[in-house]
Motif scaffolding. Structure first.
Motif, PDB file in Angstrom:
ATOM      1  N   ARG A   1     -15.774-154.077 -16.289  1.00  0.00           N
ATOM      2  CA  ARG A   1     -16.441-152.806 -16.046  1.00  0.00           C
ATOM      3  C   ARG A   1     -17.930-152.936 -16.331  1.00  0.00           C
ATOM      4  O   ARG A   1     -18.344-153.713 -17.191  1.00  0.00           O
TER       5      ARG A   1
ATOM      6  N   ILE B   1     -22.286-144.640 -18.597  1.00  0.00           N
ATOM      7  CA  ILE B   1     -21.527-144.052 -17.503  1.00  0.00           C
ATOM      8  C   ILE B   1     -21.006-145.191 -16.636  1.00  0.00           C
ATOM      9  O   ILE B   1     -21.791-145.951 -16.057  1.00  0.00           O
ATOM     10  N   ALA B   2     -19.701-145.346 -16.575  1.00  0.00           N
ATOM     11  CA  ALA B   2     -19.102-146.469 -15.858  1.00  0.00           C
ATOM     12  C   ALA B   2     -19.269-146.311 -14.354  1.00  0.00           C
ATOM     13  O   ALA B   2     -19.192-145.202 -13.813  1.00  0.00           O
TER      14      ALA B   2
ATOM     15  N   ALA C   1     -21.345-150.375 -17.043  1.00  0.00           N
ATOM     16  CA  ALA C   1     -21.785-149.013 -17.364  1.00  0.00           C
ATOM     17  C   ALA C   1     -23.301-148.962 -17.387  1.00  0.00           C
ATOM     18  O   ALA C   1     -23.981-149.969 -17.604  1.00  0.00           O
TER      19      ALA C   1
END
Length: 539
Positions: free
Chosen positions: A458, A484-485, A460
């Motif tokens: 992920r 905020i991914a 972010a």
């Protein structure tokens, strides 16, 4: 100009069933339209002021005016009013001339036929029944003169069935009722989306097409906001970005920061970002020091004559993909290896072949003392380890200090290594000795242990501007991904989400885009667009 209002020039836009157009050629092509509001109003002026063209005839003169578009007229006058009496008044809608009636009188012509004649005292305005016309003609005696008088033609606005479209697209605004007299109403609808769509097609000066049931004069007013595009300084897109991977406190947590120039007197409007995370390796932290630089921290020499080993104990198998060491280089170049060994009586078993070996290399930046640096050592292949085992650092060239601490490590919430053995050292193939002479303190060599991750890596994003920050929800774990991914590699933030970045700045107004990942590797920044504009009320 970034925030402005523009009105269609008086006396308004001449419209009708065939439509009138307003070309928005004042919108710069190099800026982005981010807001647009349209207001409409029946034109306050009910008169057309036109030059009079005078032509002589046999015993009479004709004064005429032409306004090209067929409109509904309700009367006319001359300004200044002359001392002249019209012997007839005629109108035309592009065809034959005829006398509007009533009122009117029948008079005998020279051929014996009768024709409708409308006489009028031109000192007064003449009222007519609603009449469709594009030209007006006044007949009067050739001995009279109207001088420099101009026609003032009263018109009626037929604003029923109003529709407004951008170019030849479907209307974004429709209204069946006539426009209220003297009242401006909003006609936004999907105006912004329509303008953006046609500008995306390359039409930088789109036209508004306005239609009504009958001829009318319509006042149009467009309020709009233009934003400038900003991108990271000194970066050509698409750009591969090597993330100095690490979560938590520095130096373990060291995100990538992109600097985007934004003037202090501008508001950040929106951000669109796309990144390709295919170059990230799916890994997770199994164990990591909590802090660095605390009073309980010391360092141990590692060189060609001094080895240092850190032990681990785990009752169940654990898969390891690499270790990251906290080393302070003492020479310009440090090379060697990190080897994983089984345990023999609480010591590394160097008589047996190693479980895995990873190269170790560190080059300093400049001369003089160097700060502790996180040195990644990635194994050629993942290795399953169980029971006591050791990570041994051996150098073939150069010297370095390996940080040693008594502070308990951080075990992420997703699980990690249950326990550490105490660090041991040896010199010139001598016995392995405890690093700490006080065993109850449990000293261990600071390192981060990495294992494979189950899910996809992920990425972010956090945004900073001065002391202001947009970071999404707070992380529940010290080693959790902050920010905020990205969703499917994309991030779109609008004005509401970025409002916290706007305010008064005397300096330091650039936007910092902080990229962080829960996996090491490379992220390709495919596209980036940050929009900023003058604040409300600004010029």
């Amino acid at each position: 100009m970034t925030a402005a209002s523009r009105k269609y020039p008086a006396p308004g836009l001449d419209v009708g069933p065939e439509g009138g157009t307003w070309e928005l050629d004042f919108l710069p092509a190099d800026e982005v339209l981010v807001a647009a509001r349209l207001f409409v109003q029946a034109n306050r002026s009910s008169e057309l002021k036109l030059d009079a063209e005078v032509a002589p005839g046999a015993g009479k003169k004709w004064a005429s005016a032409n306004w090209e578009t067929v409109r509904t007229i309700s009367g006319f006058g001359l300004d200044p009013a002359p001392e002249v009496t019209a012997t007839n008044v005629k109108v035309s809608a592009g065809g034959v001339w005829y006398t509007p009636a009533p009122p009117g009188t029948l008079q005998k012509r020279g051929d014996g036929e009768r024709e409708l004649v409308l006489t009028a005292d031109l000192k007064q305005k003449l009222k007519l029944p609603p009449t469709l016309a594009s030209s007006l003609l006044v007949e009067y005696a050739d001995t009279a003169s109207i001088g420099d008088s101009k026609f003032k033609v009263e018109v009626l606005n037929q604003t029923e069935n109003l529709s407004i479209a951008v170019e030849d697209r479907e209307p974004f605004f429709e209204r069946a009722k006539a426009l209220p007299e003297g009242e401006e109403i909003p006609a936004d609808g999907g105006l912004l989306a329509e303008l953006l769509a046609v500008r995306a097609e390359g039409r930088t000066a789109p036209r508004l097409v306005v239609r009504t049931a009958g001829p009318a004069l319509i006042d149009l007013r467009l309020e709009y906001t233009l934003a400038a595009v900003a991108r990271p300084a000194d970066l050509e897109l698409p750009a591969p970005l090597v993330l100095p991977w690490g979560l938590g406190s520095p130096p373990w947590g060291k995100p990538l920061v992109l600097h985007v120039p934004v003037p202090a007197d501008r508001h950040v409007h929106s951000l669109e970002l796309e990144a390709d995370a295919a170059g990230l390796r799916p890994e997770r932290v199994l164990l990591q020091p909590r802090t660095v630089g605390t009073p309980d921290e010391r360092a141990q020499l590692v060189d060609a004559d001094h080895q240092l080993a850190q032990g681990f104990t785990n009752e169940s198998p654990v898969t390891v993909v690499g270790l990251d060491l906290l080393l302070e280089p003492l020479t310009e170049r440090v090379t060697g290896e990190l080897a994983l060994h089984a345990d023999a009586a609480g010591r590394p078993d160097l008589d047996a072949p190693p479980l895995a070996v990873a190269p170790l290399e560190l080059a300093t930046q400049g001369s003089g003392p160097q700060p502790p640096t996180v040195v990644p050592c990635t194994l050629p292949d993942p290795v399953d380890v169980e029971g006591p085992w050791w990570a041994v650092v051996s150098l073939t060239d150069g010297q370095a200090l390996w940080s040693v601490t008594t502070a308990a490590p951080h075990l992420p919430a997703r699980g990690g290594i249950p326990a550490l053995a105490e660090a041991r050292q040896r010199a010139r193939s001598g016995p392995w000795l405890l690093v700490n002479e006080e065993p109850e303190l449990g000293a261990w060599a600071a390192c981060r242990l990495r294992g494979p991750a189950d899910g996809e890596p992920r990425v972010a994003v956090r945004l900073r501007r001065g002391s202001r920050e947009v970071a999404g929800a707070a992380a529940s774990d010290a080693l959790a991904l902050r920010g905020i991914a990205l969703a499917q590699g994309r991030l779109t933030l609008g004005p509401d989400a970025l409002a916290a970045l706007n305010g008064a700045f005397s300096s330091g107004s650039d936007v910092e885009v902080v990229l962080e990942s829960d996996a090491p590797g490379t992220v390709a920044l495919v596209s980036f667009r940050l929009l900023h504009h003058a604040p409300p009320g600004g010029g």
